[in-house]
Design an enzyme around this catalytic site. Sequence first.
Site, PDB file in Angstrom:
ATOM      1  N   HIS A   3      51.697  31.748  47.147  1.00  0.00           N
ATOM      2  CA  HIS A   3      50.229  31.667  47.116  1.00  0.00           C
ATOM      3  C   HIS A   3      49.680  32.632  46.067  1.00  0.00           C
ATOM      4  CE1 HIS A   3      49.630  29.394  50.978  1.00  0.00           C
ATOM      5  NE2 HIS A   3      50.900  29.713  51.052  1.00  0.00           N
ATOM      6  N   GLU A   4      50.226  33.856  46.101  1.00  0.00           N
ATOM      7  CA  GLU A   4      49.755  34.884  45.170  1.00  0.00           C
ATOM      8  C   GLU A   4      49.986  34.443  43.717  1.00  0.00           C
ATOM      9  OE1 GLU A   4      51.538  38.700  45.956  1.00  0.00           O
ATOM     10  OE2 GLU A   4      50.456  39.672  44.318  1.00  0.00           O
ATOM     11  N   ARG A   5      51.153  33.835  43.498  1.00  0.00           N
ATOM     12  CA  ARG A   5      51.509  33.434  42.121  1.00  0.00           C
ATOM     13  C   ARG A   5      50.635  32.299  41.635  1.00  0.00           C
ATOM     14  NH1 ARG A   5      57.915  34.545  43.445  1.00  0.00           N
ATOM     15  NH2 ARG A   5      57.624  36.799  43.353  1.00  0.00           N
ATOM     16  N   GLY A  42      47.126  33.683  40.964  1.00  0.00           N
ATOM     17  CA  GLY A  42      47.147  34.450  39.717  1.00  0.00           C
ATOM     18  C   GLY A  42      47.112  33.540  38.507  1.00  0.00           C
TER      19      GLY A  42
END
Length: 389
Positions: free
Chosen positions: A243-245, A248
Amino acid sequence: MSKLFTYEHDEMRRNIRRFVQEDLDPHAEEWDAQGKAPLREIFRKAGELGLLGINKPAEYGGLDLDFSFVVVAAEELGRSHAGGIPFAIGAHLSAIPALAAHGSDELKQEFLAPAISGEAVACIGVSEPQAGSDVSAIKTAAQRQGGDWVINGSKMWITSSTQGNWISLLANTSTENGPYHNKSLIVVPLDAPGVSIGAPLHKLGMHCSDTAPVFFDNVRVPVRHMIGEEGAGFRYQMEQFQHERLWGCLRTLAGLDEVLRLTAEYTSERKTFGKAILDNQVVYHRLADFHAQVEALRALAYQTVEAMIADQDVTTLASMAKYLAGKLALELPSACAQYFGGQGYMWENRVTRLMRDLRIVAVGGGANEVMLEVIAKQKGLVKKRRSQN
Ligand SMILES: Cc1cc2nc3c(=O)[nH]c(=O)nc-3n(C[C@H](O)[C@H](O)[C@H](O)COP(=O)(O)OP(=O)(O)OC[C@H]3O[C@@H](n4cnc5c(N)ncnc54)[C@H](O)[C@@H]3O)c2cc1C
């Protein structure tokens, strides 16, 4: 327009754009100068707009929509001149997927619901002074004593920690089972006795997002604060990273679009040797090349989102998208700043600001080289060891 989006996405896009233009952008310079923004106030507004629980269950205050609506939020917030805000919201949203997927109902009522409403700011607690890329090497430990976990150790580079309410902490909960099965994720309130926050770190960019180390000295939290199964923390965190990637990557795409637009505008007006700078083939070819790379990245990001919505494992695609976003974030704004001449060396120039802000995507949530390691392992190029951030 991608087939991912409908008129409902347009409606959400308009609401977020208004939020960015009215509530964020007018304060961008002031917040940057202060080194932080009033996150609690901003998060409450974001919560009212539903931005903090787009794909989370209605039972905990979420909108129960799919990840395509999260794309809209990342893209629109990514346009903000207060770049640290989409960065902080991205960290918050990347701290809650494991809790939402694996936490007990009691834990979700206590910590997920306020994170979705915007009453609480959540932090990701993975990196340590001696372990960033190699997550398996973290040293922070939680020992069971009666009905509590007793936590000792420290975390480094924690986004929003000076204003955060709780942290999703990755800690070693056993000395056995090897480094991939001895870790658990534990929700730790940042006002618990024994937690202390270090001095804010002075960063290259994303100035209105505060980043600081967090220290744990015999911090006690009830055993029920553990997310899901004991020993599954490494796996949960690897899932959370996807999710973070993606966030980003999507946030960065918005900035890259802006750099290209501003560069085309400036170089079409500024003249040297009797013609616009843009009218040199070497310049417009370079910009055309970047446009092609940005569109290819967007297509890859959307393909990854479609796979995520279809509940497929997106480790390879998300790592590829994050890697290419990092690569472009390092190359594109720097190359474009060159076409601004002396103006491209000025602190206030929007392009140089994006050059500073965007490059975090090449490091945070797993450095470019780590993404290449993940891709190589997934493609069978090297032996698979689940060791890296
Ligand atoms: C502004 C900011 C905010 C952050 N927010 C958070 C947060 O909220 N929560 C959190 O947990 N962490 C956060 N981080 C930490 C971030 O995830 C780490 O910085 C990142 O994972 C890299 O770890 P490291 O800094 O320890 O670098 P190291 O692990 O020391 O690596 C240094 C460099 O070595 C290279 N490298 C590493 N491994 C390999 C390899 N196998 N092959 C080739 N080259 C390699 C890479 O170029 C890498 O950048 C943040 C960092 C920053 C700068």
